[in-house]
Design a protein around this motif. Sequence first.
Motif, PDB file in Angstrom:
ATOM      1  N   PRO A 108       0.814  -1.220   0.000  1.00 17.50           N
ATOM      2  CA  PRO A 108       0.000   0.000   0.000  1.00 17.50           C
ATOM      3  C   PRO A 108       0.851   1.275   0.000  1.00 17.50           C
ATOM      4  N   PHE A 109       1.818   1.347  -0.917  1.00 16.07           N
ATOM      5  CA  PHE A 109       2.689   2.529  -0.942  1.00 16.07           C
ATOM      6  C   PHE A 109       2.796   3.087  -2.356  1.00 16.07           C
ATOM      7  N   LYS A 110       3.039   4.409  -2.410  1.00 13.87           N
ATOM      8  CA  LYS A 110       3.255   5.054  -3.704  1.00 13.87           C
ATOM      9  C   LYS A 110       4.651   4.706  -4.225  1.00 13.87           C
ATOM     10  N   PRO A 111       4.875   4.867  -5.536  1.00 18.53           N
ATOM     11  CA  PRO A 111       6.214   4.590  -6.072  1.00 18.53           C
ATOM     12  C   PRO A 111       7.267   5.469  -5.399  1.00 18.53           C
ATOM     13  N   ALA A 112       8.481   4.938  -5.289  1.00 14.83           N
ATOM     14  CA  ALA A 112       9.661   5.669  -4.782  1.00 14.83           C
ATOM     15  C   ALA A 112       9.432   6.242  -3.377  1.00 14.83           C
ATOM     16  N   ALA A 136       8.968  -4.496  -4.536  1.00 16.87           N
ATOM     17  CA  ALA A 136      10.107  -3.890  -3.833  1.00 16.87           C
ATOM     18  C   ALA A 136      10.720  -2.794  -4.705  1.00 16.87           C
ATOM     19  N   HIS A 137      10.838  -3.068  -6.011  1.00 10.74           N
ATOM     20  CA  HIS A 137      11.435  -2.072  -6.912  1.00 10.74           C
ATOM     21  C   HIS A 137      10.523  -0.858  -7.073  1.00 10.74           C
ATOM     22  N   ARG A 138       9.229  -1.093  -7.156  1.00 11.08           N
ATOM     23  CA  ARG A 138       8.272   0.010  -7.343  1.00 11.08           C
ATOM     24  C   ARG A 138       8.327   0.998  -6.178  1.00 11.08           C
ATOM     25  N   ILE A 139       8.459   0.486  -4.948  1.00  8.22           N
ATOM     26  CA  ILE A 139       8.413   1.400  -3.788  1.00  8.22           C
ATOM     27  C   ILE A 139       9.782   1.988  -3.454  1.00  8.22           C
ATOM     28  N   ARG A 189      20.573 -18.325  -9.487  1.00 10.76           N
ATOM     29  CA  ARG A 189      20.563 -17.834 -10.882  1.00 10.76           C
ATOM     30  C   ARG A 189      19.181 -17.317 -11.244  1.00 10.76           C
ATOM     31  N   ARG A 190      18.136 -17.995 -10.743  1.00 10.56           N
ATOM     32  CA  ARG A 190      16.760 -17.523 -11.031  1.00 10.56           C
ATOM     33  C   ARG A 190      16.518 -16.210 -10.310  1.00 10.56           C
ATOM     34  N   VAL A 191      16.962 -16.134  -9.044  1.00  6.69           N
ATOM     35  CA  VAL A 191      16.768 -14.892  -8.286  1.00  6.69           C
ATOM     36  C   VAL A 191      17.447 -13.741  -9.019  1.00  6.69           C
ATOM     37  N   GLY A 192      18.700 -13.968  -9.477  1.00  6.62           N
ATOM     38  CA  GLY A 192      19.438 -12.911 -10.196  1.00  6.62           C
ATOM     39  C   GLY A 192      18.680 -12.463 -11.443  1.00  6.62           C
ATOM     40  N   ALA A 193      18.152 -13.441 -12.204  1.00  6.19           N
ATOM     41  CA  ALA A 193      17.451 -13.105 -13.452  1.00  6.19           C
ATOM     42  C   ALA A 193      16.182 -12.305 -13.153  1.00  6.19           C
ATOM     43  N   LEU A 194      15.421 -12.735 -12.137  1.00  3.46           N
ATOM     44  CA  LEU A 194      14.178 -12.015 -11.808  1.00  3.46           C
ATOM     45  C   LEU A 194      14.480 -10.609 -11.295  1.00  3.46           C
ATOM     46  N   MET A 195      15.577 -10.496 -10.554  1.00  3.08           N
ATOM     47  CA  MET A 195      15.915  -9.166 -10.032  1.00  3.08           C
ATOM     48  C   MET A 195      16.295  -8.215 -11.157  1.00  3.08           C
ATOM     49  N   ARG A 196      17.065  -8.725 -12.110  1.00  3.79           N
ATOM     50  CA  ARG A 196      17.429  -7.869 -13.247  1.00  3.79           C
ATOM     51  C   ARG A 196      16.176  -7.432 -13.995  1.00  3.79           C
ATOM     52  N   GLU A 197      15.259  -8.383 -14.203  1.00  2.95           N
ATOM     53  CA  GLU A 197      13.994  -8.049 -14.898  1.00  2.95           C
ATOM     54  C   GLU A 197      13.211  -6.980 -14.140  1.00  2.95           C
ATOM     55  N   ALA A 198      13.253  -7.060 -12.799  1.00  2.60           N
ATOM     56  CA  ALA A 198      12.488  -6.091 -11.991  1.00  2.60           C
ATOM     57  C   ALA A 198      13.173  -4.728 -11.959  1.00  2.60           C
ATOM     58  N   GLY A 199      14.462  -4.659 -12.354  1.00  7.55           N
ATOM     59  CA  GLY A 199      15.156  -3.364 -12.390  1.00  7.55           C
ATOM     60  C   GLY A 199      16.218  -3.195 -11.314  1.00  7.55           C
ATOM     61  N   PHE A 200      16.722  -4.313 -10.767  1.00  8.50           N
ATOM     62  CA  PHE A 200      17.783  -4.243  -9.759  1.00  8.50           C
ATOM     63  C   PHE A 200      19.149  -4.573 -10.372  1.00  8.50           C
ATOM     64  N   SER A 201      20.193  -4.088  -9.686  1.00 10.01           N
ATOM     65  CA  SER A 201      21.554  -4.492 -10.063  1.00 10.01           C
ATOM     66  C   SER A 201      21.774  -5.942  -9.624  1.00 10.01           C
ATOM     67  N   ASP A 202      22.823  -6.590 -10.165  1.00  4.72           N
ATOM     68  CA  ASP A 202      23.143  -7.961  -9.742  1.00  4.72           C
ATOM     69  C   ASP A 202      23.476  -7.970  -8.254  1.00  4.72           C
ATOM     70  N   PRO A 203      22.879  -8.897  -7.483  1.00  9.72           N
ATOM     71  CA  PRO A 203      23.142  -8.897  -6.042  1.00  9.72           C
ATOM     72  C   PRO A 203      24.540  -9.371  -5.671  1.00  9.72           C
ATOM     73  N   PHE A 249      20.859  -2.823  -5.803  1.00 11.66           N
ATOM     74  CA  PHE A 249      20.448  -1.419  -5.884  1.00 11.66           C
ATOM     75  C   PHE A 249      19.410  -1.236  -6.987  1.00 11.66           C
ATOM     76  N   SER A 250      18.486  -0.329  -6.701  1.00 11.85           N
ATOM     77  CA  SER A 250      17.408  -0.087  -7.644  1.00 11.85           C
ATOM     78  C   SER A 250      17.918   0.768  -8.806  1.00 11.85           C
ATOM     79  N   GLN A 251      17.701   0.279 -10.028  1.00  9.80           N
ATOM     80  CA  GLN A 251      18.099   1.058 -11.197  1.00  9.80           C
ATOM     81  C   GLN A 251      16.832   1.609 -11.838  1.00  9.80           C
TER      82      GLN A 251
END
Length: 302
Positions: A108-112, A136-139, A189-203, A249-251
Amino acid sequence: MAKSLPDKFPPAEKSFSLYEDIEYQEYWEEPGLDRLDALEQHLITELLPASGRSIIDLGCGYGRLAPCYVDRFERVVLCDGSLSLLHGARETLGDRAVLVAADVTRLPFKPASFDAVLTIRVLQHIQNLECAFEEAHRILARDGTFVFSYHNKSNPHRVLRYLADRSSGNPFTLESVPVWATLISHHPRRVGALMREAGFSDPEYCGTVVVNALANITDRLGRKSPSGASWAQLMGRLRIAPWLIGQSFSQGGSELAPGDDASEILACPACHGDLSRSDRGFGCSACTRMYPIEDGIFDFRV
Ligand SMILES: C[S@@+](CC[C@H](N)C(=O)[O-])C[C@H]1O[C@@H](n2cnc3c(N)ncnc32)[C@H](O)[C@@H]1O
């Protein structure tokens, strides 16, 4: 008898209520877990920014990890699906934190709204990782810090079990799998791929669980190791620990949204519409849903 961990999943539409009325604090009071708790708190304190405007602990439980961040951020939000655990957090933190009941996949939060998002020991309960990472990326604001943990499907223990008994789940394939009654294990490897898709840097990773056990052994052999933190870096980098704590980090996205009052960052979790506050709670101006405030906890579970 009160349980310290859940023993079965709740119905799919109420998955956020997994820990309702569970005495989770008792789990951390069991003998031998103090070292793991100290290690996790040490690592998380290091991985989070030293200071910031706004942090949220998603799946905060009773607020075990609050000492890692509560004095470092101007606004602290604790969010969990379990009302009973949020009541526990209220007892510990009083009005130092805003308490929100919600599902981590429908926030229940606005972006950023935040410059740091923490979610520890939660993703092992989440089927829909894509959605959790997208939320997580949206907020998070641009360049915001995401610190998270999950059970590592490809850790050597799972590999050895699979080699001994092929029915125990293939750790080399990428899909997420249930391991015990309520634990879903994810492949790095799946977590890394999903995170990149969501807009995060490689963990970048640290590792826990075996790490604190190793530190216990070196203690017993007479060589004091403060917390196991030195093992944690190595086992995380090699991705061989059973539990991994990641920092990413959020990109993209926007600058941190303004707002001094916590209610300025809230939005309807169902339709993201604007909310208006009344004595009874929050009402959505778009879909007309109502969200109550009870004992100071904003209840946004849908
Ligand atoms: C193992 S506890 C971890 C609590 C805390 N992060 C810690 O490390 O002490 C998992 C927490 O995630 C919460 N949780 C699980 N699924 C959730 C969901 N879909 N939405 C919100 N919270 C959830 C549970 O209520 C519980 O408090």
